[in-house]
Design a protein around this motif. Structure first.
Motif, PDB file in Angstrom:
ATOM      1  N   LEU A 130       0.900  -1.135  -0.061  1.00 10.81           N
ATOM      2  CA  LEU A 130      -0.192  -0.178  -0.020  1.00 10.81           C
ATOM      3  C   LEU A 130       0.925   1.127  -0.056  1.00 10.81           C
ATOM      4  N   ILE A 131       1.895   1.181   0.672  1.00 11.71           N
ATOM      5  CA  ILE A 131       3.019   2.394   0.836  1.00 11.71           C
ATOM      6  C   ILE A 131       3.747   2.797  -0.503  1.00 11.71           C
ATOM      7  N   VAL A 132       3.969   1.885  -1.365  1.00 12.76           N
ATOM      8  CA  VAL A 132       4.583   2.079  -2.571  1.00 12.76           C
ATOM      9  C   VAL A 132       3.885   1.827  -3.656  1.00 12.76           C
ATOM     10  N   VAL A 133       2.825   1.277  -3.801  1.00 13.11           N
ATOM     11  CA  VAL A 133       2.180   0.856  -5.007  1.00 13.11           C
ATOM     12  C   VAL A 133       1.458   1.900  -5.714  1.00 13.11           C
ATOM     13  N   GLY A 134       1.283   3.195  -5.176  1.00 15.07           N
ATOM     14  CA  GLY A 134       0.349   4.116  -5.777  1.00 15.07           C
ATOM     15  C   GLY A 134      -1.091   4.375  -5.555  1.00 15.07           C
ATOM     16  N   ASN A 135      -1.892   3.089  -5.520  1.00 14.31           N
ATOM     17  CA  ASN A 135      -2.996   3.185  -5.096  1.00 14.31           C
ATOM     18  C   ASN A 135      -4.021   3.990  -6.064  1.00 14.31           C
ATOM     19  N   VAL A 136      -3.809   3.640  -7.533  1.00 18.55           N
ATOM     20  CA  VAL A 136      -4.662   4.167  -8.490  1.00 18.55           C
ATOM     21  C   VAL A 136      -5.538   3.069  -8.985  1.00 18.55           C
ATOM     22  N   ALA A 137      -6.907   3.244  -9.189  1.00 12.29           N
ATOM     23  CA  ALA A 137      -7.606   1.950  -9.657  1.00 12.29           C
ATOM     24  C   ALA A 137      -7.835   2.150 -11.152  1.00 12.29           C
ATOM     25  N   ASN A 138      -6.353   1.836 -11.786  1.00 12.65           N
ATOM     26  CA  ASN A 138      -6.650   1.809 -13.010  1.00 12.65           C
ATOM     27  C   ASN A 138      -6.273   0.296 -13.722  1.00 12.65           C
ATOM     28  N   ILE A 139      -6.283  -0.074 -14.768  1.00 10.26           N
ATOM     29  CA  ILE A 139      -5.928  -1.532 -15.455  1.00 10.26           C
ATOM     30  C   ILE A 139      -4.549  -1.416 -15.825  1.00 10.26           C
ATOM     31  N   PRO A 140      -3.516  -2.046 -14.957  1.00 12.66           N
ATOM     32  CA  PRO A 140      -2.081  -2.022 -15.388  1.00 12.66           C
ATOM     33  C   PRO A 140      -1.779  -2.522 -16.871  1.00 12.66           C
ATOM     34  N   THR A 141      -0.831  -1.937 -17.378  1.00  8.64           N
ATOM     35  CA  THR A 141      -0.547  -2.430 -18.718  1.00  8.64           C
ATOM     36  C   THR A 141       1.219  -2.556 -18.623  1.00  8.64           C
ATOM     37  N   SER A 142       1.736  -1.705 -17.723  1.00  8.31           N
ATOM     38  CA  SER A 142       3.079  -1.942 -17.656  1.00  8.31           C
ATOM     39  C   SER A 142       3.626  -2.145 -16.027  1.00  8.31           C
ATOM     40  N   ILE A 143       4.789  -2.729 -15.937  1.00 10.93           N
ATOM     41  CA  ILE A 143       5.231  -2.648 -14.536  1.00 10.93           C
ATOM     42  C   ILE A 143       5.605  -1.386 -13.940  1.00 10.93           C
ATOM     43  N   PHE A 144       5.710  -0.384 -14.889  1.00 13.84           N
ATOM     44  CA  PHE A 144       5.874   0.890 -14.013  1.00 13.84           C
ATOM     45  C   PHE A 144       4.574   1.777 -13.798  1.00 13.84           C
ATOM     46  N   ASP A 145       3.493   1.091 -14.172  1.00 13.55           N
ATOM     47  CA  ASP A 145       1.772   1.639 -13.882  1.00 13.55           C
ATOM     48  C   ASP A 145       1.981   1.483 -12.436  1.00 13.55           C
ATOM     49  N   SER A 146       0.870   2.459 -11.795  1.00  8.97           N
ATOM     50  CA  SER A 146       0.557   2.153 -10.492  1.00  8.97           C
ATOM     51  C   SER A 146      -0.590   1.323 -10.534  1.00  8.97           C
ATOM     52  N   ALA A 147      -0.747   0.645  -9.420  1.00 11.88           N
ATOM     53  CA  ALA A 147      -1.886  -0.347  -9.178  1.00 11.88           C
ATOM     54  C   ALA A 147      -2.667  -0.010  -7.991  1.00 11.88           C
ATOM     55  N   TYR A 148      -3.620  -1.000  -7.764  1.00 12.11           N
ATOM     56  CA  TYR A 148      -4.402  -0.671  -6.430  1.00 12.11           C
ATOM     57  C   TYR A 148      -4.740  -1.930  -5.894  1.00 12.11           C
ATOM     58  N   PRO A 149      -3.944  -2.842  -5.392  1.00 12.64           N
ATOM     59  CA  PRO A 149      -4.512  -4.088  -5.066  1.00 12.64           C
ATOM     60  C   PRO A 149      -5.395  -4.263  -4.072  1.00 12.64           C
ATOM     61  N   LEU A 150      -6.122  -5.408  -4.085  1.00 12.71           N
ATOM     62  CA  LEU A 150      -7.351  -5.720  -2.963  1.00 12.71           C
ATOM     63  C   LEU A 150      -6.993  -5.354  -1.634  1.00 12.71           C
ATOM     64  N   PRO A 151      -6.108  -5.948  -1.083  1.00  9.38           N
ATOM     65  CA  PRO A 151      -5.706  -5.534   0.344  1.00  9.38           C
ATOM     66  C   PRO A 151      -5.651  -4.147   0.535  1.00  9.38           C
ATOM     67  N   ALA A 152      -5.105  -3.626  -0.306  1.00 14.44           N
ATOM     68  CA  ALA A 152      -4.891  -1.818  -0.167  1.00 14.44           C
ATOM     69  C   ALA A 152      -5.930  -1.318  -0.239  1.00 14.44           C
ATOM     70  N   LEU A 153      -7.064  -1.649  -1.373  1.00 13.54           N
ATOM     71  CA  LEU A 153      -8.568  -1.187  -1.284  1.00 13.54           C
ATOM     72  C   LEU A 153      -9.146  -1.087  -0.047  1.00 13.54           C
ATOM     73  N   ILE A 154      -9.023  -2.357   0.565  1.00 14.24           N
ATOM     74  CA  ILE A 154      -9.857  -2.665   1.734  1.00 14.24           C
ATOM     75  C   ILE A 154      -9.264  -1.834   3.232  1.00 14.24           C
ATOM     76  N   ALA A 155      -7.944  -1.919   3.041  1.00 10.29           N
ATOM     77  CA  ALA A 155      -7.210  -1.165   4.150  1.00 10.29           C
ATOM     78  C   ALA A 155      -7.493   0.216   4.180  1.00 10.29           C
TER      79      ALA A 155
END
Lengths: 251, 329
Positions: free
Chosen positions: B257-282
């Motif tokens: 959660l601290i490093v992933v960016g927390n943006v709810a998009n559909i990633p296409t590159s490993i440099f994209d931000s993401a928003y994993p499920l645990p981070a969403l809940i927390a």
């Protein structure tokens, strides 16, 4: 005597404990040498120095020389895999590799890329299974897992696997101690047949087996070689009182 | 039981009866046994209860939207009644995959080295250090990621990728922050590596030395022995170890959660931000609970997470147990 293996000033330590004390012996060529003595006397340790299996034990230290055909196998530039190719080992418990009967025999030959094609490998597998006295029993089930064999058959398979890399010396670390009497006899018969072509060194703790097999005897006690000589001499006229006591079954 | 007790010695030599105390002790023993059994059973009950409770609390959203629509919906807009989990599920999968891919190769090498080559001394130094690595709290890893890895990704890896791999979509730089899947994957890799190493090491030790010796005795090298004899035996165990580590990565929350960016998009590159499920809940549970179905949606996310991790864990545990019980005789 025409020695195949010469041991010179050999000392072995496990940590601080000394397991072999200043061993000096010669192993005659194309005969069966039996190393005997009470348990813990260093028989197996001595055997392990012949194929450099000792270094698989953490903390084992060695000084002195073991010469095979006049060459010290502990010299720095010696390739340990070559040593083990020349000096084969039949372990105490049969240890078939987790693969088919055929693959077990062919394993070492593949490792050393000893043959050119499949046909040659197949012929070699048949040849060594025949020598080990197993061919008749397994020729129709070559691709069954080796573990499906009886324990006595497994030990003969291990013999075939060892012979397949064309060693000159066969070591046996109580090779019949896990087997039933019939299978033991079978292995002993094989070893006697093979001594025409191979130098054989057997560790045993059964005196009767020693008497049946030995051409040459080494008697050890507490890490030292007490007596070594031709079987007839040592068995009939032991020079040392410890050997005599052992032969008379005093311990 | 009572017969045995009343059998012979009614009184001791000094005249005291031994019966009452024996009966009391037997009863004590029984009670203790039952208590321990119930306490031991608790975790099982707890897992079942949590799963049921999550399911019941998630039921409103499952009733309101078809399950497939929840799983594959692209848009997450609770205020508009849109609850698409797809960005979060994909975010979790991407982060886990990158973490596992980065962790597995070096972990396997370390495990093989420790199990097959290392001297007892080396082993006794390396193992506790690895255990220590596993004991560092996730939040510390998160902060380390924030202070070291995110700048590293932003300042070193992203420019490198921009220069050499720009044409490959998987490595495209679509946002400049350094926060994202790669940073989270690196942090996760460091976190799960000790787990992989220790499980794989255990798996190696299930192979008896007789097999190694049989191979060495015909003149095989160490590596030939490992590759031809040991590895084929334990391949299922290695896969189980990786699955176990993946499930750990899958559920890891705070460090990611601290490093992933927390943006709810559909990633296409490993440099994209993401928003994993645990981070969403927390990040969201407890906030904005006035929005209808929001609570149910988050608990539905938790249910998905729980079920996936349970499945992963059960499979890998079964494989590992079978491996340990197997006999080679």
């Amino acid at each position: 005597m025409d020695p195949h293996v010469q041991v010179k000033n050999l000392n072995v330590y496990y940590g601080k404990q000394q397991a072999l004390k200043d061993v000096n012996i010669e192993i005659p060529k194309k005969q069966i040498t039996v190393i005997m003595g009470p348990s813990g006397c260093g028989k197996t340790t001595l055997l392990k120095t012949f194929n450099r299996f000792l270094e698989l034990t953490d903390g084992a230290q060695l000084t002195g020389e073991v010469l095979v055909d006049g060459e010290n196998i502990y010299d720095r530039d010696v390739d340990v895999t070559e040593v083990r190719k020349v000096v084969g080992l039949l372990a105490q418990r049969p240890s078939p590799l987790p693969m088919s009967i055929y693959d077990n025999v062919v394993y070492g030959m593949h490792i050393h890329k000893m043959k050119r094609d499949r046909r040659e490998y197949k012929a070699a597998v048949k040849h060594y299974l025949e020598i080990a006295g197993l061919w008749e029993e397994v020729q129709k089930r070559m691709h069954d897992p080796a573990t499906s064999l009886s324990i006595g058959q497994q030990q003969r398979l291990c013999l075939a696997r060892g012979l397949a890399v064309e060693p000159e010396i066969i070591l046996g670390d109580e090779p019949t101690s896990a087997l039933d009497p019939i299978s033991s006899q079978n292995i002993e018969a094989r070893l006697i047949e093979l001594k025409q072509q191979y130098t054989t060194v057997i560790v045993t703790h059964t005196l009767r087996q020693a008497k049946r097999l030995a051409d040459y005897v080494i008697y050890m006690y507490m890490g030292e070689v007490v007596e070594a000589g031709p079987a007839s001499e040592v068995f009939n006229n032991p020079q040392h009182k410890r050997t005599r006591a052992y032969l008379e079954g005093l311990f | 039981m009572s017969e045995t007790i009343s059998l012979k010695v009614e009184t001791q030599s000094d005249g005291r009866s031994i019966r009452p105390s024996s009966v009391a002790r037997a009863r004590q023993d029984q009670t203790a046994k039952r208590t321990f059994f119930i306490v031991t059973l608790l975790p099982v009950i707890l897992i079942v209860m949590i799963t049921i409770a999550l399911f019941l609390r998630a039921l409103p959203i499952l009733n309101a939207h078809p399950f497939t629509q929840l799983l594959f919906g692209d848009v997450w807009k609770p205020s508009a009644g849109l609850f698409g989990f797809k960005p979060f599920i994909l975010g979790t999968v991407w982060v886990t995959a990158v973490g596992v891919l980065l962790a597995v190769p070096p972990s396997l090498l370390v495990a093989i080295y420790l199990a097959e080559y290392a001297h007892t001394m080396t082993r006794s130094v390396a193992k506790p250090i690895l255990d220590l690595l596993a004991a560092i709290p996730p939040v510390v890893y998160g902060v380390w990621g924030l202070l070291a890895i995110v700048p590293f990704v932003q300042g070193v890896l992203a420019p490198l990728s921009d220069r050499w791999l720009d044409s490959i979509p998987l490595f495209a730089i679509n946002q400049p922050t350094g926060f994202g899947i790669l940073a989270a994957g690196i942090v996760l890799a460091v976190m799960i590596a000790p787990l992989i190493i220790s499980v794989v090491y255990e798996v190696f030790s299930t192979v008896p030395n007789e097999l190694r010796n049989a191979s060495l005795a015909v003149g095989a090298t160490r590596w030939q022995t490992i590759r031809r004899i040991v590895l084929p035996q334990i391949l299922p165990g290695i896969i189980a170890a990786i699955v176990l580590a993946a499930s750990r990565a899958f559920g890891e929350t705070i460090a990611v959660l601290i490093v992933v960016g927390n943006v709810a998009n559909i990633p296409t590159s490993i440099f994209d931000s993401a928003y994993p499920l645990p981070a969403l809940i927390a990040n969201n549970y407890g906030d904005m609970m006035s929005i209808p179905l929001y609570d149910a949606a988050l608990l539905g996310a938790a249910l998905i997470l729980l079920v996936v991790i349970l499945i992963f864990n059960v499979i890998s545990t079964l494989v590992l147990q079978r491996l340990k019980r197997r006999s080679w005789a």
